[in-house]
Write a protein that holds these residues in place. Structure first.
Motif, PDB file in Angstrom:
ATOM      1  N   GLN A  75      13.719  44.276  85.575  1.00 12.86           N
ATOM      2  CA  GLN A  75      12.442  43.564  85.658  1.00 12.86           C
ATOM      3  C   GLN A  75      12.349  42.742  86.944  1.00 12.86           C
ATOM      4  O   GLN A  75      11.330  42.763  87.629  1.00 12.86           O
ATOM      5  CB  GLN A  75      12.265  42.649  84.437  1.00 12.86           C
ATOM      6  CG  GLN A  75      10.969  41.853  84.446  1.00 12.86           C
ATOM      7  CD  GLN A  75       9.739  42.733  84.399  1.00 12.86           C
ATOM      8  OE1 GLN A  75       9.750  43.800  83.789  1.00 12.86           O
ATOM      9  NE2 GLN A  75       8.682  42.313  85.060  1.00 12.86           N
ATOM     10  N   GLN A  76      13.416  42.047  87.287  1.00 13.62           N
ATOM     11  CA  GLN A  76      13.399  41.258  88.522  1.00 13.62           C
ATOM     12  C   GLN A  76      13.220  42.152  89.743  1.00 13.62           C
ATOM     13  O   GLN A  76      12.455  41.818  90.654  1.00 13.62           O
ATOM     14  CB  GLN A  76      14.691  40.458  88.654  1.00 13.62           C
ATOM     15  CG  GLN A  76      14.786  39.296  87.714  1.00 13.62           C
ATOM     16  CD  GLN A  76      16.104  38.562  87.853  1.00 13.62           C
ATOM     17  OE1 GLN A  76      17.051  39.035  88.490  1.00 13.62           O
ATOM     18  NE2 GLN A  76      16.184  37.387  87.247  1.00 13.62           N
ATOM     19  N   HIS A  77      13.907  43.281  89.772  1.00 16.53           N
ATOM     20  CA  HIS A  77      13.785  44.176  90.913  1.00 16.53           C
ATOM     21  C   HIS A  77      12.396  44.802  90.983  1.00 16.53           C
ATOM     22  O   HIS A  77      11.859  45.003  92.077  1.00 16.53           O
ATOM     23  CB  HIS A  77      14.876  45.246  90.874  1.00 16.53           C
ATOM     24  CG  HIS A  77      16.222  44.716  91.235  1.00 16.53           C
ATOM     25  ND1 HIS A  77      17.000  44.010  90.355  1.00 16.53           N
ATOM     26  CD2 HIS A  77      16.922  44.779  92.382  1.00 16.53           C
ATOM     27  CE1 HIS A  77      18.124  43.659  90.938  1.00 16.53           C
ATOM     28  NE2 HIS A  77      18.111  44.109  92.180  1.00 16.53           N
ATOM     29  N   ALA A  78      11.813  45.111  89.835  1.00 16.45           N
ATOM     30  CA  ALA A  78      10.450  45.651  89.814  1.00 16.45           C
ATOM     31  C   ALA A  78       9.467  44.624  90.363  1.00 16.45           C
ATOM     32  O   ALA A  78       8.545  44.971  91.123  1.00 16.45           O
ATOM     33  CB  ALA A  78      10.074  46.063  88.395  1.00 16.45           C
ATOM     34  N   GLU A  79       9.653  43.359  90.008  1.00 17.81           N
ATOM     35  CA  GLU A  79       8.789  42.296  90.529  1.00 17.81           C
ATOM     36  C   GLU A  79       8.972  42.132  92.034  1.00 17.81           C
ATOM     37  O   GLU A  79       7.995  41.933  92.765  1.00 17.81           O
ATOM     38  CB  GLU A  79       9.083  40.985  89.808  1.00 17.81           C
ATOM     39  CG  GLU A  79       8.637  40.983  88.366  1.00 17.81           C
ATOM     40  CD  GLU A  79       9.114  39.770  87.584  1.00 17.81           C
ATOM     41  OE1 GLU A  79       9.761  38.869  88.184  1.00 17.81           O
ATOM     42  OE2 GLU A  79       8.853  39.722  86.367  1.00 17.81           O
ATOM     43  N   LEU A  80      10.207  42.220  92.498  1.00 12.75           N
ATOM     44  CA  LEU A  80      10.459  42.138  93.934  1.00 12.75           C
ATOM     45  C   LEU A  80       9.769  43.278  94.677  1.00 12.75           C
ATOM     46  O   LEU A  80       9.134  43.066  95.716  1.00 12.75           O
ATOM     47  CB  LEU A  80      11.962  42.165  94.215  1.00 12.75           C
ATOM     48  CG  LEU A  80      12.719  40.886  93.875  1.00 12.75           C
ATOM     49  CD1 LEU A  80      14.222  41.153  93.809  1.00 12.75           C
ATOM     50  CD2 LEU A  80      12.415  39.805  94.897  1.00 12.75           C
ATOM     51  N   LEU A  81       9.896  44.475  94.147  1.00 11.21           N
ATOM     52  CA  LEU A  81       9.274  45.641  94.787  1.00 11.21           C
ATOM     53  C   LEU A  81       7.759  45.501  94.805  1.00 11.21           C
ATOM     54  O   LEU A  81       7.120  45.770  95.827  1.00 11.21           O
ATOM     55  CB  LEU A  81       9.704  46.919  94.066  1.00 11.21           C
ATOM     56  CG  LEU A  81       9.168  48.218  94.638  1.00 11.21           C
ATOM     57  CD1 LEU A  81       9.549  48.393  96.105  1.00 11.21           C
ATOM     58  CD2 LEU A  81       9.680  49.393  93.803  1.00 11.21           C
ATOM     59  N   ALA A  82       7.165  45.059  93.698  1.00 10.97           N
ATOM     60  CA  ALA A  82       5.712  44.869  93.648  1.00 10.97           C
ATOM     61  C   ALA A  82       5.260  43.816  94.652  1.00 10.97           C
ATOM     62  O   ALA A  82       4.258  43.996  95.352  1.00 10.97           O
ATOM     63  CB  ALA A  82       5.284  44.490  92.231  1.00 10.97           C
ATOM     64  N   ALA A  83       6.006  42.732  94.749  1.00  5.92           N
ATOM     65  CA  ALA A  83       5.646  41.663  95.681  1.00  5.92           C
ATOM     66  C   ALA A  83       5.763  42.124  97.128  1.00  5.92           C
ATOM     67  O   ALA A  83       4.995  41.677  97.989  1.00  5.92           O
ATOM     68  CB  ALA A  83       6.520  40.437  95.449  1.00  5.92           C
ATOM     69  N   LEU A  84       6.690  43.018  97.377  1.00  8.82           N
ATOM     70  CA  LEU A  84       6.861  43.523  98.734  1.00  8.82           C
ATOM     71  C   LEU A  84       5.605  44.251  99.213  1.00  8.82           C
ATOM     72  O   LEU A  84       5.268  44.203 100.389  1.00  8.82           O
ATOM     73  CB  LEU A  84       8.068  44.469  98.783  1.00  8.82           C
ATOM     74  CG  LEU A  84       8.482  44.978 100.148  1.00  8.82           C
ATOM     75  CD1 LEU A  84       8.909  43.821 101.048  1.00  8.82           C
ATOM     76  CD2 LEU A  84       9.611  45.980 100.002  1.00  8.82           C
ATOM     77  N   GLY A  85       4.905  44.886  98.292  1.00  9.32           N
ATOM     78  CA  GLY A  85       3.683  45.597  98.649  1.00  9.32           C
ATOM     79  C   GLY A  85       2.484  44.694  98.853  1.00  9.32           C
ATOM     80  O   GLY A  85       1.440  45.139  99.322  1.00  9.32           O
ATOM     81  N   GLY A  86       2.612  43.425  98.517  1.00 16.63           N
ATOM     82  CA  GLY A  86       1.511  42.485  98.678  1.00 16.63           C
ATOM     83  C   GLY A  86       1.545  41.802 100.028  1.00 16.63           C
ATOM     84  O   GLY A  86       2.355  42.128 100.896  1.00 16.63           O
ATOM     85  N   ASP A  87       0.662  40.835 100.171  1.00 11.68           N
ATOM     86  CA  ASP A  87       0.594  40.126 101.450  1.00 11.68           C
ATOM     87  C   ASP A  87       0.963  38.648 101.312  1.00 11.68           C
ATOM     88  O   ASP A  87       0.665  37.848 102.183  1.00 11.68           O
ATOM     89  CB  ASP A  87      -0.801  40.268 102.069  1.00 11.68           C
ATOM     90  CG  ASP A  87      -1.901  39.713 101.182  1.00 11.68           C
ATOM     91  OD1 ASP A  87      -1.597  39.257 100.061  1.00 11.68           O
ATOM     92  OD2 ASP A  87      -3.071  39.728 101.616  1.00 11.68           O
ATOM     93  N   ASP A  88       1.633  38.312 100.207  1.00  8.12           N
ATOM     94  CA  ASP A  88       2.019  36.927  99.971  1.00  8.12           C
ATOM     95  C   ASP A  88       3.515  36.762 100.230  1.00  8.12           C
ATOM     96  O   ASP A  88       4.351  36.925  99.344  1.00  8.12           O
ATOM     97  CB  ASP A  88       1.667  36.537  98.532  1.00  8.12           C
ATOM     98  CG  ASP A  88       1.871  35.062  98.254  1.00  8.12           C
ATOM     99  OD1 ASP A  88       2.522  34.368  99.073  1.00  8.12           O
ATOM    100  OD2 ASP A  88       1.400  34.599  97.201  1.00  8.12           O
ATOM    101  N   ARG A  89       3.833  36.448 101.466  1.00  8.20           N
ATOM    102  CA  ARG A  89       5.238  36.300 101.883  1.00  8.20           C
ATOM    103  C   ARG A  89       5.967  35.246 101.058  1.00  8.20           C
ATOM    104  O   ARG A  89       7.116  35.422 100.674  1.00  8.20           O
ATOM    105  CB  ARG A  89       5.283  35.952 103.372  1.00  8.20           C
ATOM    106  CG  ARG A  89       6.678  35.782 103.925  1.00  8.20           C
ATOM    107  CD  ARG A  89       6.623  35.506 105.441  1.00  8.20           C
ATOM    108  NE  ARG A  89       7.940  35.372 105.998  1.00  8.20           N
ATOM    109  CZ  ARG A  89       8.618  34.215 106.074  1.00  8.20           C
ATOM    110  NH1 ARG A  89       8.070  33.098 105.639  1.00  8.20           N
ATOM    111  NH2 ARG A  89       9.823  34.188 106.602  1.00  8.20           N
ATOM    112  N   GLU A  90       5.303  34.138 100.788  1.00 12.91           N
ATOM    113  CA  GLU A  90       5.930  33.054 100.026  1.00 12.91           C
ATOM    114  C   GLU A  90       6.270  33.487  98.607  1.00 12.91           C
ATOM    115  O   GLU A  90       7.299  33.078  98.068  1.00 12.91           O
ATOM    116  CB  GLU A  90       5.049  31.808 100.021  1.00 12.91           C
ATOM    117  CG  GLU A  90       5.051  31.070 101.334  1.00 12.91           C
ATOM    118  CD  GLU A  90       6.456  30.723 101.818  1.00 12.91           C
ATOM    119  OE1 GLU A  90       7.268  30.202 101.020  1.00 12.91           O
ATOM    120  OE2 GLU A  90       6.758  30.983 102.991  1.00 12.91           O
TER     121      GLU A  90
END
Length: 111
Positions: A75-90
């Protein structure tokens, strides 16, 4: 970087479903190594790679026989991967920090 990470995440899911702690930990480590390499620091990448065997043994000891820990890690890795595709660096950085903190807590509790 997203495509290789997605492949490593798929490997983690398959290993989790098979109950294979060694394969799970190898895929987890590959996910992290990909992120480290993406930073472009060859010295850091070399240091990280040099810790491979130790990380593998520690990781296996943490997830062996624990579907719950594997699920949480996936779950944590899936969230990391999803966030990587976004534009919110923070947001990405906060997820990374939380993932590292959580890993530290799990390692300390395993002693």
């Amino acid at each position: 970087m997203a495509a290789p990470l997605a492949g490593h995440l798929a490997g983690m899911r398959a290993a989790r479903d098979d109950g294979d702690a060694w394969a799970f930990t190898a895929a987890d480590r590959s996910f992290h190594a990909e992120v480290v390499r993406a930073a472009g620091n060859t010295l850091l990448s070399g240091l990280y790679d040099g810790l491979r065997d130790r990380q593998q043994r520690m990781g296996v000891s943490l997830v062996r026989g624990s579907r719950e820990r594997m699920d949480a890690t996936v779950q944590q890795h899936a969230e990391l991967l999803a966030a990587l595709g976004g534009d919110d660096r923070e947001h990405w950085l906060e997820l990374v920090r939380e993932h590292v903190r959580d890993a530290g807590r799990r390692l300390r509790s395993a002693r």
